[in-house]
Write an enzyme that holds these catalytic residues in place. Structure first.
Site, PDB file in Angstrom:
ATOM      1  N   LYS A  66      43.081  37.134  38.525  1.00 59.30           N
ATOM      2  CA  LYS A  66      41.655  37.117  38.183  1.00 59.30           C
ATOM      3  C   LYS A  66      40.851  36.716  39.403  1.00 59.30           C
ATOM      4  O   LYS A  66      41.212  35.764  40.093  1.00 59.30           O
ATOM      5  CB  LYS A  66      41.441  36.079  37.068  1.00 59.30           C
ATOM      6  CG  LYS A  66      40.037  36.069  36.520  1.00 59.30           C
ATOM      7  CD  LYS A  66      39.906  36.982  35.330  1.00 59.30           C
ATOM      8  CE  LYS A  66      38.496  37.220  34.907  1.00 59.30           C
ATOM      9  NZ  LYS A  66      37.741  38.119  35.765  1.00 59.30           N
ATOM     10  N   LYS A  90      42.468  27.232  40.509  1.00 59.15           N
ATOM     11  CA  LYS A  90      41.319  27.002  39.621  1.00 59.15           C
ATOM     12  C   LYS A  90      41.637  27.382  38.168  1.00 59.15           C
ATOM     13  O   LYS A  90      41.337  26.637  37.238  1.00 59.15           O
ATOM     14  CB  LYS A  90      40.107  27.806  40.114  1.00 59.15           C
ATOM     15  CG  LYS A  90      38.810  27.474  39.371  1.00 59.15           C
ATOM     16  CD  LYS A  90      37.654  28.347  39.811  1.00 59.15           C
ATOM     17  CE  LYS A  90      37.215  28.029  41.215  1.00 59.15           C
ATOM     18  NZ  LYS A  90      36.021  28.796  41.615  1.00 59.15           N
ATOM     19  N   LYS A 102      41.220  38.168  44.723  1.00 64.38           N
ATOM     20  CA  LYS A 102      39.878  38.300  45.296  1.00 64.38           C
ATOM     21  C   LYS A 102      39.832  39.608  46.068  1.00 64.38           C
ATOM     22  O   LYS A 102      40.872  40.083  46.526  1.00 64.38           O
ATOM     23  CB  LYS A 102      39.589  37.136  46.257  1.00 64.38           C
ATOM     24  CG  LYS A 102      38.119  36.817  46.422  1.00 64.38           C
ATOM     25  CD  LYS A 102      37.586  36.058  45.227  1.00 64.38           C
ATOM     26  CE  LYS A 102      36.176  35.598  45.418  1.00 64.38           C
ATOM     27  NZ  LYS A 102      35.729  34.780  44.300  1.00 64.38           N
ATOM     28  N   THR A 185      28.637  29.274  34.939  1.00 65.34           N
ATOM     29  CA  THR A 185      29.046  28.391  36.044  1.00 65.34           C
ATOM     30  C   THR A 185      28.118  27.185  36.115  1.00 65.34           C
ATOM     31  O   THR A 185      28.575  26.043  36.257  1.00 65.34           O
ATOM     32  CB  THR A 185      29.071  29.151  37.385  1.00 65.34           C
ATOM     33  OG1 THR A 185      29.812  30.358  37.218  1.00 65.34           O
ATOM     34  CG2 THR A 185      29.734  28.334  38.474  1.00 65.34           C
ATOM     35  N   ASN A 216      22.089  31.994  41.256  1.00 66.95           N
ATOM     36  CA  ASN A 216      22.478  31.917  39.842  1.00 66.95           C
ATOM     37  C   ASN A 216      22.980  30.524  39.468  1.00 66.95           C
ATOM     38  O   ASN A 216      22.498  29.908  38.514  1.00 66.95           O
ATOM     39  CB  ASN A 216      23.552  32.976  39.536  1.00 66.95           C
ATOM     40  CG  ASN A 216      24.128  32.822  38.128  1.00 66.95           C
ATOM     41  OD1 ASN A 216      24.989  31.990  37.889  1.00 66.95           O
ATOM     42  ND2 ASN A 216      23.617  33.597  37.203  1.00 66.95           N
ATOM     43  N   SER A 344      34.560  33.957  31.648  1.00 66.68           N
ATOM     44  CA  SER A 344      35.162  35.276  31.891  1.00 66.68           C
ATOM     45  C   SER A 344      36.405  35.444  31.016  1.00 66.68           C
ATOM     46  O   SER A 344      36.653  36.521  30.464  1.00 66.68           O
ATOM     47  CB  SER A 344      35.555  35.420  33.362  1.00 66.68           C
ATOM     48  OG  SER A 344      34.460  35.848  34.128  1.00 66.68           O
TER      49      SER A 344
END
Length: 411
Positions: A66, A90, A102, A185, A216, A344
């Protein structure tokens, strides 16, 4: 120290703390797969342009990989490797069933038209569609990408594999995106801050807060913290910085930013040097912009009692040592900003079930996960007598190592 060196250093310290076997330590560090593809598209003027797309898939011991896809002109392979690895730890700290990845494309999205961006995204998806998937690797938006980018990936991927809304997260709501994802977040930062302050017998009300970065994450964190009675005394973004020791009116600032595309010129505060924002007198400092902003040169002058890392890797290891000696408590990025990947995960779950949640359920589940994550990290700190960063890293590394051994993957 660059992001990869710092992440590797933290991993090795955590591995030593856990007493991991050297072969296992080495295998946990090596990425599962690194992908590099050429993406050639016709531009609007008829000429051809070539871009390099890539994806680093770090680890899948605990589940599908992810991580975000970024469109940026200076895509540094080391940084992408570091961020893929960081996602592995994480997701393990958050205790959601994912590994880390990533990727992105080396381009300047501002120089491309809407239709050029669409063509580029579709060509990239064509090149990697057999390497991503609902149970393999699930991309999400990152720097320079957004829900529309995810919609194009979903559509292109579905041409090869049938309609698969769970192949990406951070999608538009109309295509199976989750309610609450936009604020996730920032809301996670709120819940993590609440959990940390509770340890010290404090609440958010009355705390003086500085937020560096008003994108954001920073804007949502500022808004939600001020709703809980926190006093936002200074804010900065790429246009400038403002300060108001009586507290900035965040609703007015959000309106100003919408109109002016930045905090510069906001009448509800005094303009200050953006470079001094981290050194402002406050109780809580929230770096929510770039990595490496807190370093050995400025760490000694930081006045905050708590630092909540909303950005990825904002604090250099040298700064960590200085802050630790000063008694500053740092809540590390792999816990503090995990709200986004947690929601997510909720989006992915909703897509697989074909059953969508209301926003209250999303936010309540997020609070449960963030609070539990903090408790688990604190337990690790007690067990190994270490700070929050090492507690979080050792928790994440331990969970991935256990999954690796249970699956019989040890070298």
């Amino acid at each position: 120290m660059n992001a990869l060196a710092a992440t590797n250093r933290n991993f090795k310290l955590a591995a030593r703390l856990l007493g991991l076997d050297s072969k296992l330590e080495k295998s946990l560090l090596i990425p599962f797969r690194e992908i590099k593809v050429e993406c050639t598209i016709p531009k609007d003027d008829g000429t051809l342009a070539s871009f390099v797309g890539f994806r680093v898939q770090h680890d899948n011991a605990r589940g599908p990989m992810k991580g975000g896809i970024r469109y940026h002109p200076e895509v540094d392979p080391d940084e992408v490797n570091a961020l893929a690895q960081l996602m592995t730890w994480k997701t393990a700290v958050a205790n959601i069933p994912y590994g880390g990845a990533k990727g992105g494309i080396g381009c300047n999205p501002g120089d491309l038209s809407f239709s050029e961006l669409e063509r580029l995204t579709r060509v990239f998806t064509q090149k990697i569609h057999d390497l991503i998937g609902v149970h393999t690797d699930v991309p999400a938006p990152d720097m320079g990408t957004n829900p529309q980018t995810m919609a194009w990936i979903l559509d292109e991927y579905s041409k090869f594999h049938g309609y698969s809304p769970a192949v990406v997260t951070g999608k538009p709501i109309d295509l199976g995106g989750s309610l609450g994802r936009d604020a996730a977040t920032g809301r996670g930062v709120l819940f993590a801050t609440e959990a940390l302050l509770k340890e010290y017998g404090k609440g958010i009300a009355g705390q003086r807060i500085v937020v560096q970065g008003f994108g954001n994450v920073g804007s949502w964190a500022a808004q939600l913290l001020s709703e809980q009675g926190g006093k936002i005394v200074a804010v900065s973004d790429i246009t400038g910085a403002i300060k108001n020791s009586s507290g900035i009116d965040i609703t007015s600032l959000l309106n100003h930013v919408k109109e002016s595309r930045g905090v510069k010129g906001f009448s509800g505060g005094d303009s200050i040097d953006p470079n001094s924002i981290l050194l402002e007198d406050c109780d809580i400092l929230i770096p929510a912009a770039l990595g490496g902003v807190i370093n050995r040169d400025n760490a000694k002058d930081i006045k905050a009692k708590f630092i909540i890392e909303a950005a990825n890797h904002p604090t250099d290891p040298e700064a960590d040592e200085i802050l630790s000696k000063k008694g500053v408590v740092v809540l590390p990025d792999i816990l503090a900003n995990s709200g986004g990947v947690t929601v997510s995960y909720f989006e992915w779950v909703q897509n697989i079930q074909g059953f969508m949640w209301d926003e209250d359920k999303v936010n309540a589940e997020l609070k449960t996960y963030m609070t539990k994550g903090f408790k688990d990290v604190k337990e690790m700190c007690k067990t190994h007598d270490c700070d929050l960063r090492m507690g979080a890293f050792s928790l994440g590394v331990n969970r991935v190592a256990r999954a690796t051994l249970l699956r019989g993957w040890e070298a």
